[in-house]
Design a protein around this motif. Structure first.
Motif, PDB file in Angstrom:
ATOM      1  N   GLY A   1      -7.657   3.056 -15.639  1.00 30.01           N
ATOM      2  CA  GLY A   1      -6.600   3.032 -14.642  1.00 30.01           C
ATOM      3  C   GLY A   1      -6.575   1.828 -13.727  1.00 30.01           C
ATOM      4  N   TRP A   2      -7.719   1.101 -13.606  1.00 26.66           N
ATOM      5  CA  TRP A   2      -7.819   0.034 -12.608  1.00 26.66           C
ATOM      6  C   TRP A   2      -8.472  -1.215 -13.188  1.00 26.66           C
ATOM      7  CZ3 TRP A   2      -5.772   0.578  -7.744  1.00 26.66           C
ATOM      8  CH2 TRP A   2      -5.461   1.877  -7.329  1.00 26.66           C
TER       9      TRP A   2
ATOM     10  N   GLY B   1      -0.197  -2.736 -13.730  1.00 28.95           N
ATOM     11  CA  GLY B   1       0.431  -3.901 -13.129  1.00 28.95           C
ATOM     12  C   GLY B   1       0.546  -3.767 -11.629  1.00 28.95           C
ATOM     13  N   GLY B   2       0.971  -4.831 -10.975  1.00 32.81           N
ATOM     14  CA  GLY B   2       1.075  -4.840  -9.529  1.00 32.81           C
ATOM     15  C   GLY B   2       0.236  -5.940  -8.917  1.00 32.81           C
ATOM     16  N   ASP B   3       0.236  -6.002  -7.603  1.00 30.89           N
ATOM     17  CA  ASP B   3      -0.490  -7.048  -6.890  1.00 30.89           C
ATOM     18  C   ASP B   3      -1.950  -6.667  -6.680  1.00 30.89           C
ATOM     19  OD1 ASP B   3       1.855  -8.533  -6.649  1.00 30.89           O
ATOM     20  OD2 ASP B   3       2.392  -7.571  -4.744  1.00 30.89           O
TER      21      ASP B   3
ATOM     22  N   VAL C   1      -5.196  -8.870 -21.192  1.00 27.18           N
ATOM     23  CA  VAL C   1      -5.106  -7.933 -20.074  1.00 27.18           C
ATOM     24  C   VAL C   1      -4.997  -8.680 -18.746  1.00 27.18           C
ATOM     25  CG1 VAL C   1      -6.275  -6.066 -18.830  1.00 27.18           C
ATOM     26  CG2 VAL C   1      -6.411  -6.190 -21.335  1.00 27.18           C
ATOM     27  N   GLU C   2      -5.869  -9.671 -18.533  1.00 30.26           N
ATOM     28  CA  GLU C   2      -5.840 -10.408 -17.267  1.00 30.26           C
ATOM     29  C   GLU C   2      -6.632 -11.704 -17.401  1.00 30.26           C
ATOM     30  OE1 GLU C   2      -4.698 -10.803 -13.163  1.00 30.26           O
ATOM     31  OE2 GLU C   2      -4.091  -9.378 -14.712  1.00 30.26           O
ATOM     32  N   ARG C   3      -6.110 -12.740 -16.763  1.00 26.03           N
ATOM     33  CA  ARG C   3      -6.837 -14.008 -16.678  1.00 26.03           C
ATOM     34  C   ARG C   3      -7.681 -14.035 -15.413  1.00 26.03           C
ATOM     35  NH1 ARG C   3      -1.858 -15.744 -18.962  1.00 26.03           N
ATOM     36  NH2 ARG C   3      -2.194 -16.856 -20.941  1.00 26.03           N
TER      37      ARG C   3
ATOM     38  N   GLU D   1     -11.558  -7.001  -5.056  1.00 30.80           N
ATOM     39  CA  GLU D   1     -10.135  -6.740  -5.117  1.00 30.80           C
ATOM     40  C   GLU D   1      -9.836  -5.831  -6.308  1.00 30.80           C
ATOM     41  OE1 GLU D   1      -8.544 -10.988  -3.251  1.00 30.80           O
ATOM     42  OE2 GLU D   1      -8.159 -10.499  -5.350  1.00 30.80           O
ATOM     43  N   ILE D   2      -8.790  -5.000  -6.187  1.00 28.79           N
ATOM     44  CA  ILE D   2      -8.402  -4.110  -7.264  1.00 28.79           C
ATOM     45  C   ILE D   2      -6.892  -4.157  -7.454  1.00 28.79           C
ATOM     46  CG2 ILE D   2     -10.332  -2.535  -6.917  1.00 28.79           C
ATOM     47  CD1 ILE D   2      -8.357  -0.624  -5.540  1.00 28.79           C
TER      48      ILE D   2
END
Length: 265
Positions: A141-142, A158-160, A122-124, A152-153
């Protein structure tokens, strides 16, 4: 939190003489009664929709992590599968068809599908296991992280990443069940500790009430019905000269924090 917001579960190191591992304990908030449901070398979390726990149990050599569920009422155990390496359970997805894991070797956030056994990155993390580790919202959702003094969110899709809240401590915060808010501990201009919330969609933060301690390390967990919060707090041991004077971590139950609705004009 249990799906009906009536119980909480937590995993702690076993204190039995000569034994290793952990115990997962349940507490009924209405009666105050506690009971142990699992003992072993892993951790457990509540399912999102069902009265059961998802549990992970590492092999002694760390090569695999076994995954199973335990029915809260009967204690019945159901084997679900296994993954390679060490994994720490984080949260169940809203439909209970998958769970989030933290990969202990890299602190990466992983999603594991119960039906297929497929594991997806999902994310590093962007920093250490404390600063930069990623937390999903209960609604799916987030994603949230604490990095360089900011919460930070970014959308799960996806997205910044975008800074939402500058915060002291280690980002002591938690999502609302619907993912629309982040609740957090901060100080007001007068230096008083308070419980705040900020909308994930943006806007000015809102103070909801007092916070019970000035400790800035810990987590905030909102009940599924959105009415209560468990706040786990601990001091920063790096700032304590005499380690013998360190107080143990505390668990607080926060209630009646919901803001009053504006009267219709």
């Amino acid at each position: 939190w249990s799906p009906d917001s009536s119980q909480i579960a937590w995993t702690v190191s076993r204190e039995d003489a000569g034994q290793e591992g952990h115990v997962t304990r349940l507490r009924n908030l209405a009666t105050g009664k506690e009971r142990d449901l699992y003992r072993g070398p892993g951790n457990c979390i509540f399912a999102s929709r069902h009265p059961s726990l998802f549990c992970s149990e590492e092999a002694p050599d760390g090569s695999t992590t076994n995954i199973f569920s335990i029915a809260v009422g009967s204690g019945r155990i159901e084997q679900l599968g296994a993954v390679r390496g060490k994994r720490s359970l984080q949260m169940a997805l809203p439909d209970d068809q998958a769970v989030y894991f933290r990969r202990e070797e890299t602190s990466e956030l992983m999603r594991w599908d119960i039906g297929t056994g497929q594991e997806i990155l999902v994310e590093r993390p962007a920093g250490s296991s404390l600063n930069g580790s990623v937390i999903p919202s209960p609604d799916g959702g987030w994603l949230k992280r604490f990095l360089k003094g900011n919460i930070e969110i970014r959308p799960m899709a996806g997205g910044d990443w975008k800074p939402l809240i500058p915060l002291r401590g280690d980002g002591q915060s938690g999502f609302s069940p619907d993912g629309k808010w982040i609740f957090y501990h901060d100080k007001d201009p007068a230096g008083k500790d308070g419980l705040y919330r900020a909308a994930t969609g943006g806007g000015a933060p809102e103070r909801l009430g007092d916070f019970p301690t000035d400790d800035v390390r810990g987590v905030v967990r909102i009940s599924p019905d959105g009415r209560r919060i468990i706040a786990l707090t601990s001091v920063d041991i790096a700032k304590i000269a005499d380690l013998a004077k360190i107080a143990p971590p505390e668990a607080w139950l926060l209630e009646n924090f919901e803001p009053k609705q504006q009267a219709a004009k």
